[in-house]
Scaffold this active site. Structure first.
Site, PDB file in Angstrom:
ATOM      1  N   ASN A 194       1.252  14.775  -3.225  1.00  0.00           N
ATOM      2  CA  ASN A 194       1.190  13.724  -2.204  1.00  0.00           C
ATOM      3  C   ASN A 194       2.468  12.892  -2.207  1.00  0.00           C
ATOM      4  O   ASN A 194       3.001  12.547  -3.271  1.00  0.00           O
ATOM      5  CB  ASN A 194      -0.011  12.803  -2.498  1.00  0.00           C
ATOM      6  N   GLU A 262      -2.486   8.822   4.161  1.00  0.00           N
ATOM      7  CA  GLU A 262      -2.459   7.351   4.019  1.00  0.00           C
ATOM      8  C   GLU A 262      -1.994   6.695   5.324  1.00  0.00           C
ATOM      9  O   GLU A 262      -1.137   5.832   5.334  1.00  0.00           O
ATOM     10  CB  GLU A 262      -1.573   6.935   2.838  1.00  0.00           C
ATOM     11  N   ASP A 264      -1.354   4.421   8.197  1.00  0.00           N
ATOM     12  CA  ASP A 264      -1.536   3.089   8.769  1.00  0.00           C
ATOM     13  C   ASP A 264      -0.285   2.789   9.593  1.00  0.00           C
ATOM     14  O   ASP A 264       0.765   3.390   9.392  1.00  0.00           O
ATOM     15  CB  ASP A 264      -1.829   2.008   7.721  1.00  0.00           C
TER      16      ASP A 264
HETATM   17  O1  G3I Z   1      -7.601  -5.446  -9.458  1.00  0.00           O
HETATM   18  C1  G3I Z   1      -6.552  -6.336  -9.912  1.00  0.00           C
HETATM   19  C2  G3I Z   1      -7.128  -7.753 -10.043  1.00  0.00           C
HETATM   20  O2  G3I Z   1      -8.103  -7.772 -11.075  1.00  0.00           O
HETATM   21  C3  G3I Z   1      -5.978  -8.725 -10.369  1.00  0.00           C
HETATM   22  O3  G3I Z   1      -6.484 -10.036 -10.385  1.00  0.00           O
HETATM   23  C4  G3I Z   1      -4.895  -8.601  -9.279  1.00  0.00           C
HETATM   24  C5  G3I Z   1      -3.729  -9.525  -9.511  1.00  0.00           C
HETATM   25  O4  G3I Z   1      -2.949  -9.010 -10.587  1.00  0.00           O
HETATM   26  O5  G3I Z   1      -4.394  -7.232  -9.256  1.00  0.00           O
HETATM   27  C6  G3I Z   1      -5.430  -6.330  -8.886  1.00  0.00           C
HETATM   28  O6  G3I Z   1      -4.900  -5.028  -8.875  1.00  0.00           O
HETATM   29  C7  G3I Z   1      -4.036  -4.771  -7.760  1.00  0.00           C
HETATM   30  C8  G3I Z   1      -4.641  -3.617  -6.942  1.00  0.00           C
HETATM   31  O7  G3I Z   1      -3.759  -3.227  -5.863  1.00  0.00           O
HETATM   32  C9  G3I Z   1      -5.994  -4.016  -6.335  1.00  0.00           C
HETATM   33  O8  G3I Z   1      -5.800  -5.058  -5.417  1.00  0.00           O
HETATM   34  C10 G3I Z   1      -2.673  -4.330  -8.311  1.00  0.00           C
HETATM   35  O9  G3I Z   1      -2.078  -5.443  -8.945  1.00  0.00           O
HETATM   36  C11 G3I Z   1      -1.799  -3.850  -7.152  1.00  0.00           C
HETATM   37  O10 G3I Z   1      -0.587  -3.299  -7.684  1.00  0.00           O
HETATM   38  C12 G3I Z   1      -2.504  -2.742  -6.393  1.00  0.00           C
HETATM   39  O11 G3I Z   1      -1.689  -2.386  -5.274  1.00  0.00           O
HETATM   40  C13 G3I Z   1      -1.991  -1.087  -4.740  1.00  0.00           C
HETATM   41  C14 G3I Z   1      -0.712  -0.215  -4.849  1.00  0.00           C
HETATM   42  O12 G3I Z   1      -0.956   1.060  -4.233  1.00  0.00           O
HETATM   43  C15 G3I Z   1      -0.328   0.029  -6.306  1.00  0.00           C
HETATM   44  O13 G3I Z   1      -1.359   0.756  -6.957  1.00  0.00           O
HETATM   45  C16 G3I Z   1      -2.389  -1.244  -3.259  1.00  0.00           C
HETATM   46  O14 G3I Z   1      -3.644  -1.924  -3.168  1.00  0.00           O
HETATM   47  C17 G3I Z   1      -2.521   0.131  -2.625  1.00  0.00           C
HETATM   48  O15 G3I Z   1      -2.768   0.013  -1.214  1.00  0.00           O
HETATM   49  C18 G3I Z   1      -1.221   0.929  -2.815  1.00  0.00           C
HETATM   50  O16 G3I Z   1      -1.441   2.206  -2.285  1.00  0.00           O
HETATM   51  C19 G3I Z   1      -0.337   3.116  -2.446  1.00  0.00           C
HETATM   52  C20 G3I Z   1      -0.898   4.495  -2.719  1.00  0.00           C
HETATM   53  O17 G3I Z   1      -1.728   4.454  -3.865  1.00  0.00           O
HETATM   54  C21 G3I Z   1       0.227   5.517  -2.851  1.00  0.00           C
HETATM   55  N1  G3I Z   1       1.063   5.519  -1.643  1.00  0.00           N
HETATM   56  C22 G3I Z   1       1.639   4.190  -1.320  1.00  0.00           C
HETATM   57  C23 G3I Z   1       0.497   3.170  -1.137  1.00  0.00           C
HETATM   58  C24 G3I Z   1       1.050   1.806  -0.747  1.00  0.00           C
HETATM   59  O18 G3I Z   1       1.855   1.303  -1.763  1.00  0.00           O
END
Ligand code: G3I
Length: 352
Positions: A194, A262, A264
């Site tokens: 991916n 993905e 959007d």
């Molecule tokens: O769940 C914790 C929460 O407990 C905490 O209080 C908060 C603040 O630190 O963080 C929360 O976790 C966050 C999580 O999203 C849930 O909201 C992470 O910090 C944050 O890094 C995470 O971001 C996600 C990102 O990937 C990194 O994993 C985004 O929601 C998500 O939409 C994004 O998706 C990615 C795909 O997996 C891969 N392709 C790109 C896409 C966009 O970046």
């Protein structure tokens, strides 16, 4: 708050009523084209927001846990023992999917952005053991419940070369190893690579596209068990991304299944951001541009036989990773946006 909740309920209820009156859901329209229609799912929203769960179950027949299956979430603590894993959120999302007969895209086993600090501090040899244990343990845990895995995510850099940091430090064979470990752990799950091929504000990324094609071609030549390629498609309204059908065909010609994984379409404008802060959607002209792009991507997938699924990265502006840019097909009150109708039209007639 009560008013907004009431409006939200009325919009979601109206959508349910429309469904009850026979207006075909997006999943039914997609199934008529031989496609799965999926959505990335925010686990807390699924647990806490009844309208979210209702619309998800009504409109989609596939889902991807947005974050619940990522390395840093599933394996937050050092070690290999059961206590170092936390499957609670992911199990709840998978249970919802199974209760609704929805396919599950597992996302994602190996990604440099979710490489936990505790693992990164280990030696190369120890990290390889950790990665193997993670892939085998996670895939075995969900054995029989996953339609496909994003085994490796975004291993190709924007210039088309393989990234060198994080798990890549284990050597170029880590990608093939991850696919082989996953195949043994669940022979029934399709295995995908991916990645994104679009970069704001540039649009398509030719060097990166060529780099991914090279990687997948090499994996197949080496007999690595890879079944598909996921093209993410995080787009910006108004940008041009070229011939999307030909892009999908270039990957299909490798002999793999292709998913739009993905999708959007962000409305990247000060006006949209300002209106979001006022609890409003973007201007109608911006929503039309957004709708046009959703239609183009869905139509491109529907036109290429090897393209079997379109997954939107979030389906309501109430729960999205890009709140300022209203990127999804339902507004924050679960009312369908122009993009929703554009998806339906594209499924009805991909040439539209
Ligand atoms: O769940 C914790 C929460 O407990 C905490 O209080 C908060 C603040 O630190 O963080 C929360 O976790 C966050 C999580 O999203 C849930 O909201 C992470 O910090 C944050 O890094 C995470 O971001 C996600 C990102 O990937 C990194 O994993 C985004 O929601 C998500 O939409 C994004 O998706 C990615 C795909 O997996 C891969 N392709 C790109 C896409 C966009 O970046």
């Amino acid at each position: 708050m009560r008013k907004a909740a009431a409006v939200a309920f009325s919009a979601a209820a109206a959508l349910s009523a429309a469904r009850a009156l026979g207006a075909p859901s997006l999943k039914a329209a997609a199934a008529a084209r031989g496609l799965f229609l999926g959505a990335a799912v925010d686990a807390p929203a699924l647990a806490d927001d009844a309208d979210y769960a209702r619309v998800l179950g009504e409109q989609f027949d596939m889902l991807t846990p947005e974050n619940a299956m990522k390395f840093d979430v599933l394996h937050p603590r050092p070690g290999f023992a059961a206590g170092s894993y936390d499957f609670a959120q992911a199990d709840a999302v998978v249970a919802f999917a199974r209760s609704r007969g929805m396919r599950v895209r597992g996302h994602t086993l190996v990604w440099h952005r979710t490489h936990p600090a505790w693992a990164a501090a280990l030696s190369r040899e120890q990290q390889r053991e950790v990665l193997q244990n993670h892939v085998q343990t996670v895939v075995a845990h969900f054995r029989g419940k996953i339609y496909c895995w994003d085994v490796v995510n975004e291993a190709v850099a924007d210039d088309g070369t393989l990234r060198r940091r994080s798990w890549a430090a284990l050597g170029p064979g880590y990608i093939a190893d991850a696919f082989r470990w996953a195949r043994v752990a669940d022979p029934g799950a399709k295995l995908f690579y991916n990645d994104y091929v679009d970069g704001y504000p540039h649009g398509p990324m030719p060097a990166k596209i060529d780099g991914i094609l090279r990687l997948v071609r090499r994996l197949k030549q080496e007999g690595v068990p890879i079944d598909g390629v996921g093209l993410q498609m995080h787009l910006a309204a108004g940008l041009h991304y070229g011939d999307l059908r030909e892009l999908i065909r270039r990957f299909a010609r490798l002999g793999v299944e292709v998913h739009i994984t993905e999708l959007d379409v962000a409305v990247v404008s000060a006006g949209a951001a300002a209106r979001h802060l006022l609890g409003q959607e973007p201007f109608s002209g911006e929503l039309r541009l957004q709708a046009q792009m959703y239609g183009e991507v869905v139509g491109a997938c529907a036109a290429v036989p090897a393209c079997k699924a379109v997954v939107v990265w979030g389906f309501t502006d109430k729960h999205t990773w890009l709140p300022l840019f209203s990127p999804t097909i339902f507004d924050a009150r679960y009312a369908p946006k122009p993009a929703y109708e554009a998806v339906r039209r594209a499924l009805a007639d991909p040439s539209s």
